[in-house]
Enzyme design. Structure first.
Site, mmCIF file in Angstrom:
data_model
loop_
_atom_site.group_PDB
_atom_site.id
_atom_site.type_symbol
_atom_site.label_atom_id
_atom_site.label_comp_id
_atom_site.label_asym_id
_atom_site.label_seq_id
_atom_site.Cartn_x
_atom_site.Cartn_y
_atom_site.Cartn_z
ATOM 1 N N ALA A 14 -27.610 -57.317 -36.530
ATOM 2 C CA ALA A 14 -27.214 -57.640 -37.913
ATOM 3 C C ALA A 14 -28.356 -57.503 -38.912
ATOM 4 C CB ALA A 14 -26.660 -59.058 -37.949
ATOM 5 N N ASP A 63 -33.269 -60.243 -28.364
ATOM 6 C CA ASP A 63 -33.270 -58.864 -27.877
ATOM 7 C C ASP A 63 -32.087 -58.740 -26.925
ATOM 8 O OD1 ASP A 63 -33.600 -56.496 -26.490
ATOM 9 O OD2 ASP A 63 -35.788 -56.715 -26.320
ATOM 10 N N VAL A 64 -31.086 -57.975 -27.320
ATOM 11 C CA VAL A 64 -29.854 -57.938 -26.501
ATOM 12 C C VAL A 64 -30.072 -57.252 -25.151
ATOM 13 C CG1 VAL A 64 -28.374 -57.992 -28.559
ATOM 14 C CG2 VAL A 64 -28.860 -55.795 -27.440
ATOM 15 N N ASN A 90 -22.502 -54.957 -32.085
ATOM 16 C CA ASN A 90 -22.852 -53.799 -32.916
ATOM 17 C C ASN A 90 -24.208 -53.201 -32.561
ATOM 18 O OD1 ASN A 90 -23.051 -52.237 -35.670
ATOM 19 N ND2 ASN A 90 -24.838 -53.581 -35.598
ATOM 20 N N SER A 142 -18.496 -45.096 -30.774
ATOM 21 C CA SER A 142 -18.912 -43.932 -31.563
ATOM 22 C C SER A 142 -17.960 -42.776 -31.285
ATOM 23 C CB SER A 142 -20.330 -43.511 -31.148
ATOM 24 O OG SER A 142 -20.620 -42.226 -31.652
ATOM 25 N N TYR A 155 -25.931 -41.848 -24.433
ATOM 26 C CA TYR A 155 -25.285 -42.606 -25.516
ATOM 27 C C TYR A 155 -23.754 -42.507 -25.419
ATOM 28 C CZ TYR A 155 -24.328 -43.883 -30.438
ATOM 29 O OH TYR A 155 -23.854 -44.460 -31.592
ATOM 30 N N ALA A 157 -21.961 -41.783 -22.820
ATOM 31 C CA ALA A 157 -21.499 -42.491 -21.618
ATOM 32 C C ALA A 157 -21.452 -43.993 -21.873
ATOM 33 C CB ALA A 157 -22.432 -42.183 -20.438
HETATM 34 P P1 NAI Z 1 -29.384 -48.947 -36.954
HETATM 35 O O1 NAI Z 1 -30.373 -48.314 -36.059
HETATM 36 O O2 NAI Z 1 -29.547 -48.838 -38.421
HETATM 37 O O3 NAI Z 1 -29.231 -50.503 -36.585
HETATM 38 C C1 NAI Z 1 -29.097 -50.901 -35.261
HETATM 39 C C2 NAI Z 1 -29.165 -52.410 -35.201
HETATM 40 O O4 NAI Z 1 -29.188 -52.783 -33.816
HETATM 41 C C3 NAI Z 1 -30.410 -52.958 -35.828
HETATM 42 O O5 NAI Z 1 -30.117 -54.219 -36.420
HETATM 43 C C4 NAI Z 1 -31.322 -53.144 -34.628
HETATM 44 O O6 NAI Z 1 -32.298 -54.145 -34.836
HETATM 45 C C5 NAI Z 1 -30.320 -53.597 -33.596
HETATM 46 N N1 NAI Z 1 -30.818 -53.446 -32.237
HETATM 47 C C6 NAI Z 1 -31.173 -52.307 -31.597
HETATM 48 N N2 NAI Z 1 -31.643 -52.598 -30.364
HETATM 49 C C7 NAI Z 1 -31.567 -53.946 -30.234
HETATM 50 C C8 NAI Z 1 -31.907 -54.860 -29.221
HETATM 51 N N3 NAI Z 1 -32.447 -54.462 -28.047
HETATM 52 N N4 NAI Z 1 -31.702 -56.179 -29.430
HETATM 53 C C9 NAI Z 1 -31.185 -56.623 -30.588
HETATM 54 N N5 NAI Z 1 -30.839 -55.818 -31.601
HETATM 55 C C10 NAI Z 1 -31.046 -54.494 -31.428
HETATM 56 O O7 NAI Z 1 -27.973 -48.388 -36.478
HETATM 57 P P2 NAI Z 1 -26.551 -48.330 -37.201
HETATM 58 O O8 NAI Z 1 -26.345 -46.954 -37.674
HETATM 59 O O9 NAI Z 1 -26.391 -49.459 -38.130
HETATM 60 O O10 NAI Z 1 -25.624 -48.510 -35.908
HETATM 61 C C11 NAI Z 1 -24.930 -49.707 -35.610
HETATM 62 C C12 NAI Z 1 -23.961 -49.404 -34.471
HETATM 63 O O11 NAI Z 1 -23.074 -48.366 -34.861
HETATM 64 C C13 NAI Z 1 -24.654 -48.935 -33.193
HETATM 65 O O12 NAI Z 1 -23.993 -49.469 -32.071
HETATM 66 C C14 NAI Z 1 -24.467 -47.429 -33.241
HETATM 67 O O13 NAI Z 1 -24.497 -46.873 -31.960
HETATM 68 C C15 NAI Z 1 -23.096 -47.338 -33.887
HETATM 69 N N6 NAI Z 1 -22.833 -46.053 -34.517
HETATM 70 C C16 NAI Z 1 -23.556 -45.619 -35.591
HETATM 71 C C17 NAI Z 1 -23.273 -44.391 -36.164
HETATM 72 C C18 NAI Z 1 -24.016 -43.867 -37.352
HETATM 73 O O14 NAI Z 1 -23.723 -42.725 -37.754
HETATM 74 N N7 NAI Z 1 -24.929 -44.591 -37.954
HETATM 75 C C19 NAI Z 1 -22.209 -43.526 -35.637
HETATM 76 C C20 NAI Z 1 -21.497 -44.087 -34.524
HETATM 77 C C21 NAI Z 1 -21.801 -45.303 -33.998
#
Ligand code: NAI
Length: 248
Positions: A14, A63-64, A90, A142, A155, A157
């Protein structure tokens, strides 16, 4: 008439991008939103924005991919609020590489964050939801899971597995008034996509009938619907929000 309870919603990842917008949308619905991610400063900033708009949010750094920490965090939400109604998984990462060159670590890291954490958090959240006789689980997948994407075998998978997990969970929990659904975004303007090479961005826009990237709030709106009281007859579904990119 009985007062509607203030429902408690957990949103992982978030601190920015889609997760931050989901948190804000749920706060606007009147939920108490628990913000989880690793970066405390960024989480505090999102919490500040929610409070400034009259909403309520708390921060739990987590950290998830640390699965014990994830389970403990979910349990602490129930300990603090005596309820947990909505869970939005998310948090997600990419470690793109062609499969022929992909390392074990690149594969395992993506599975740990994108898939195993979803299993852990859903399992931990189900007990409080069953106690409350109400629940909404929304997992972010996604379009890569739907159609595949070169360089994203790990990813795609992980995200396809999240769909299988969610549909199974939806069937298991249907008798408990707990729904489980997936939102599958197409290309959305966030930090995850700004790093893409321009030719990849251009190709994505060409492949999208609406000829643009989506905005994070457009994913948040879909999640807010699935989290709403009136979405109770929708379960086991994949809501694709991709500008028409993968329409059949
Ligand atoms: P982003 O990279 O801007 O944000 C990802 C969020 O996940 C951040 O808050 C980050 O701190 C958190 N995060 C990552 N690893 C973590 C961990 N180990 N522990 C706790 N938090 C962690 O990515 P975005 O674009 O906001 O993506 C959000 C979701 O939407 C993801 O699941 C992504 O796979 C999915 N998604 C995004 C797309 C896009 O075009 N941006 C397309 C399809 C899916």
């Amino acid at each position: 008439m009985t007062d509607t309870p203030i429902r408690v919603a957990v949103v992982t990842g978030a601190s920015r991008g889609i997760g931050a917008e989901i948190a804000k949308a749920l706060a606007e619905q009147g939920r108490h939103v628990v913000l989880m991610a690793r970066n405390v400063e960024a989480l505090d900033a999102v919490q500040g924005q929610i409070h400034a708009s009259g909403g309520v949010a708390t921060v739990i750094p987590c950290d998830v991919s640390d699965h014990q920490a994830m389970a403990d965090a979910i349990e602490s939400v129930y300990a603090d609020h005596k309820r947990l109604d909505i869970l939005v998984n998310n948090a997600g990462i990419t470690r793109d590489n062609l499969l022929v060159r992909m390392s074990d670590d690149e594969f395992d890291e993506v599975i740990a964050v994108n898939l195993r954490s979803v299993f852990i958090s859903c399992r931990a959240a189900l007990k409080p939801m069953m106690r409350g006789k109400w629940g909404r689980i929304i997992n972010i997948s996604s379009v890569s899971a739907v159609v595949g994407n070169p360089g994203q075998a790990n990813y795609a998978a992980s995200k396809a597995a999240v769909t299988g997990l969610t549909k199974s969970l939806a069937k298991e929990m249907a008798g408990k008034n707990i729904t489980a659904n997936v939102v599958a975004p197409g290309f959305i303007e966030t930090d995850m996509t700004t790093a893409l090479p321009q030719r990849v961005k251009d190709a994505a826009i060409q492949a999208t009938p609406l000829r643009r990237f989506g905005q994070a709030m457009e994913i948040a709106a879909a999640v807010a619907y699935l989290a709403s009281d009136t979405a109770g007859f929708t379960t086991g579904q994949v809501l694709v929000v991709d500008g028409g990119m993968t329409m059949a």
